[in-house]
Design a protein around this motif. Structure first.
Motif, PDB file in Angstrom:
ATOM      1  N   LEU A   1       0.832  -1.197   0.000  1.00 44.67           N
ATOM      2  CA  LEU A   1       0.000   0.000   0.000  1.00 44.67           C
ATOM      3  C   LEU A   1       0.871   1.252   0.000  1.00 44.67           C
ATOM      4  O   LEU A   1       1.838   1.349   0.766  1.00 44.67           O
ATOM      5  CB  LEU A   1      -0.908   0.019   1.231  1.00 44.67           C
ATOM      6  N   GLY A   2       0.499   2.216  -0.850  1.00 42.97           N
ATOM      7  CA  GLY A   2       1.239   3.467  -0.919  1.00 42.97           C
ATOM      8  C   GLY A   2       2.464   3.350  -1.797  1.00 42.97           C
ATOM      9  O   GLY A   2       2.845   2.271  -2.252  1.00 42.97           O
TER      10      GLY A   2
ATOM     11  N   ARG B   1      17.939  -5.039   5.604  1.00 41.20           N
ATOM     12  CA  ARG B   1      17.017  -6.163   5.413  1.00 41.20           C
ATOM     13  C   ARG B   1      16.082  -6.358   6.607  1.00 41.20           C
ATOM     14  O   ARG B   1      15.153  -7.162   6.546  1.00 41.20           O
ATOM     15  CB  ARG B   1      17.792  -7.460   5.188  1.00 41.20           C
ATOM     16  N   ASP B   2      16.353  -5.683   7.713  1.00 41.70           N
ATOM     17  CA  ASP B   2      15.549  -5.887   8.924  1.00 41.70           C
ATOM     18  C   ASP B   2      14.088  -5.526   8.687  1.00 41.70           C
ATOM     19  O   ASP B   2      13.769  -4.579   7.977  1.00 41.70           O
ATOM     20  CB  ASP B   2      16.090  -5.045  10.080  1.00 41.70           C
ATOM     21  N   THR B   3      13.213  -6.286   9.332  1.00 48.02           N
ATOM     22  CA  THR B   3      11.770  -6.076   9.224  1.00 48.02           C
ATOM     23  C   THR B   3      11.160  -6.033  10.615  1.00 48.02           C
ATOM     24  O   THR B   3      11.457  -6.881  11.459  1.00 48.02           O
ATOM     25  CB  THR B   3      11.119  -7.213   8.417  1.00 48.02           C
ATOM     26  N   VAL B   4      10.319  -5.038  10.847  1.00 49.46           N
ATOM     27  CA  VAL B   4       9.527  -4.987  12.074  1.00 49.46           C
ATOM     28  C   VAL B   4       8.062  -4.959  11.658  1.00 49.46           C
ATOM     29  O   VAL B   4       7.687  -4.262  10.710  1.00 49.46           O
ATOM     30  CB  VAL B   4       9.892  -3.762  12.938  1.00 49.46           C
TER      31      VAL B   4
ATOM     32  N   PRO C   1       5.058  -1.537   8.807  1.00 49.49           N
ATOM     33  CA  PRO C   1       5.033  -0.105   8.515  1.00 49.49           C
ATOM     34  C   PRO C   1       6.376   0.382   7.980  1.00 49.49           C
ATOM     35  O   PRO C   1       7.435  -0.064   8.417  1.00 49.49           O
ATOM     36  CB  PRO C   1       4.738   0.508   9.890  1.00 49.49           C
ATOM     37  N   TRP C   2       6.314   1.279   7.016  1.00 49.33           N
ATOM     38  CA  TRP C   2       7.508   1.921   6.452  1.00 49.33           C
ATOM     39  C   TRP C   2       8.578   0.915   6.026  1.00 49.33           C
ATOM     40  O   TRP C   2       9.718   0.950   6.509  1.00 49.33           O
ATOM     41  CB  TRP C   2       8.097   2.914   7.452  1.00 49.33           C
ATOM     42  N   PRO C   3       8.255  -0.019   5.115  1.00 43.96           N
ATOM     43  CA  PRO C   3       9.275  -0.953   4.632  1.00 43.96           C
ATOM     44  C   PRO C   3      10.395  -0.214   3.915  1.00 43.96           C
ATOM     45  O   PRO C   3      10.256   0.949   3.539  1.00 43.96           O
ATOM     46  CB  PRO C   3       8.495  -1.857   3.665  1.00 43.96           C
ATOM     47  N   HIS C   4      11.517  -0.890   3.725  1.00 45.45           N
ATOM     48  CA  HIS C   4      12.689  -0.234   3.152  1.00 45.45           C
ATOM     49  C   HIS C   4      12.472   0.194   1.695  1.00 45.45           C
ATOM     50  O   HIS C   4      13.065   1.184   1.241  1.00 45.45           O
ATOM     51  CB  HIS C   4      13.905  -1.166   3.219  1.00 45.45           C
ATOM     52  N   ASN C   5      11.659  -0.543   0.952  1.00 47.86           N
ATOM     53  CA  ASN C   5      11.534  -0.287  -0.489  1.00 47.86           C
ATOM     54  C   ASN C   5      10.068  -0.233  -0.921  1.00 47.86           C
ATOM     55  O   ASN C   5       9.194  -0.853  -0.320  1.00 47.86           O
ATOM     56  CB  ASN C   5      12.244  -1.398  -1.282  1.00 47.86           C
ATOM     57  N   GLU C   6       9.834   0.518  -1.970  1.00 47.70           N
ATOM     58  CA  GLU C   6       8.597   0.538  -2.764  1.00 47.70           C
ATOM     59  C   GLU C   6       7.411   1.183  -2.058  1.00 47.70           C
ATOM     60  O   GLU C   6       6.987   2.275  -2.396  1.00 47.70           O
ATOM     61  CB  GLU C   6       8.237  -0.884  -3.230  1.00 47.70           C
ATOM     62  N   SER C   7       6.830   0.506  -1.071  1.00 44.51           N
ATOM     63  CA  SER C   7       5.564   0.939  -0.481  1.00 44.51           C
ATOM     64  C   SER C   7       5.792   1.661   0.842  1.00 44.51           C
ATOM     65  O   SER C   7       6.917   1.773   1.338  1.00 44.51           O
ATOM     66  CB  SER C   7       4.662  -0.277  -0.279  1.00 44.51           C
ATOM     67  N   ASN C   8       4.685   2.130   1.431  1.00 42.46           N
ATOM     68  CA  ASN C   8       4.744   2.724   2.770  1.00 42.46           C
ATOM     69  C   ASN C   8       4.129   1.828   3.840  1.00 42.46           C
ATOM     70  O   ASN C   8       4.280   2.089   5.031  1.00 42.46           O
ATOM     71  CB  ASN C   8       4.049   4.083   2.778  1.00 42.46           C
ATOM     72  N   LEU C   9       3.436   0.772   3.399  1.00 42.65           N
ATOM     73  CA  LEU C   9       2.878  -0.214   4.324  1.00 42.65           C
ATOM     74  C   LEU C   9       2.683  -1.515   3.564  1.00 42.65           C
ATOM     75  O   LEU C   9       2.093  -1.526   2.482  1.00 42.65           O
ATOM     76  CB  LEU C   9       1.525   0.267   4.885  1.00 42.65           C
TER      77      LEU C   9
END
Length: 221
Positions: free
Chosen positions: A112-113, A186-189, A205-213
Motif C-alpha cells: 500500500l502506498g 534487510r531488517d523487518t519490524v 510499517p515503512w518498509p525499506h523499499n517501494e511501499s509505505n505499508l
C-alpha cells in the motif's frame, strides 16, 4: 522433645552458619541461601531488548503509515481490487487472541502506498505463496517459503490484540534470511493481528523499499 530430635535441629542450624574471627572475637555469619533453580521450558525474550532504535521508530509510527498508505492507494489507484480486501486493509480490524497455531499457511502480500509519492502504483495485490509457522526454543517463528522476497522472523507476545515480529528479508535465490540486526537494510519490524476466524495479517510499517505499508494475509493451507 527427644535428644535425637534436638541434636538434629542444632546441627541443621550450625550447618547454615560459619564462624569468622573479627580480631575481637568469633562472630557467627549466616550463609546465603542457595540460588533459585533454572527456569524450565521456553523463556521468551522481550522484543524491547532486541529491537533497533530505527525499527522502534517505524513501529511507533505505524498509524501514520496506515493513513499515508491508504490515502495514496485510493488516490493513485493500483493493481488488483482494493475494496474486495475488506478487513485486510482496515486499520481497526484487529481482534483478540492474535497467536497463530503451528503449521503451513497460504500467504499473500498487499503493498500500500508509494515511496515515490506521485509516481507508480498506489497499491499492488500479489498472488498467493506459502508460509510456515513453527514453535522453537525462542518462540513462534514465521517464515515465508516461496517468492522473491521472503521474510522470516520471531513473533513476540505483546498484548491481547497483537504480537510484534522482528525479522529480516531473504531475496532471490538466497537460502535463508540474515539474522535480525546483521543487515539493517534487510531488517523487518511488523505487527501480527487476527482479523477473523482462521485469518491473520502481518502489518509492516515503512518498509525499506517501494511501499509505505505492507500487509501480508495468512490463512491455514
Amino acid at each position: 522433645m527427644g535428644t535425637t530430635v534436638m541434636t538434629g535441629m542444632v546441627l541443621s542450624v550450625l550447618a547454615g552458619c560459619a564462624s569468622v574471627n573479627s580480631g575481637s572475637g568469633t562472630v557467627d555469619v549466616i550463609a546465603p541461601p542457595p540460588p533459585p533453580p533454572p527456569p524450565v521450558g521456553t523463556v521468551l525474550v522481550d522484543w524491547r531488548g532486541v529491537i533497533s532504535s530505527f525499527d522502534r521508530d517505524r513501529l511507533n509510527r505505524r498509524d501514520a503509515a496506515w493513513k499515508v498508505a491508504l490515502e495514496q492507494a485510493r488516490r493513485l489507484g493500483g493493481s488488483g481490487n482494493l475494496d474486495a480486501l475488506g478487513a485486510l486493509v482496515d486499520p481497526d480490524a484487529g481482534q483478540p487472541d492474535p497467536s497463530m497455531p503451528s503449521g503451513h499457511y497460504r500467504c499473500r502480500t498487499v503493498k500500500l502506498g508509494s515511496q515515490a509519492e506521485y509516481d507508480g502504483l498506489g497499491y499492488v495485490v500479489y498472488g498467493w505463496f506459502r508460509c510456515r509457522v513453527e514453535r522453537t526454543d525462542q518462540g513462534l517463528l514465521l517464515t515465508k517459503l516461496s517468492g522473491s522476497q521472503r521474510v522470516q522472523g520471531l513473533l513476540y507476545p505483546e498484548n491481547s490484540k497483537y504480537m510484534v515480529m522482528l525479522g529480516a528479508m531473504a531475496l532471490s535465490n538466497e537460502s535463508r534470511a540474515p539474522a535480525y540486526g546483521a543487515r539493517p537494510d534487510r531488517d523487518t519490524v511488523a505487527v501480527l493481528e487476527r482479523i477473523g476466524p482462521q485469518r491473520w495479517r502481518l502489518v509492516t510499517p515503512w518498509p525499506h523499499n517501494e511501499s509505505n505499508l505492507d500487509v501480508m494475509e495468512l490463512v491455514p493451507e
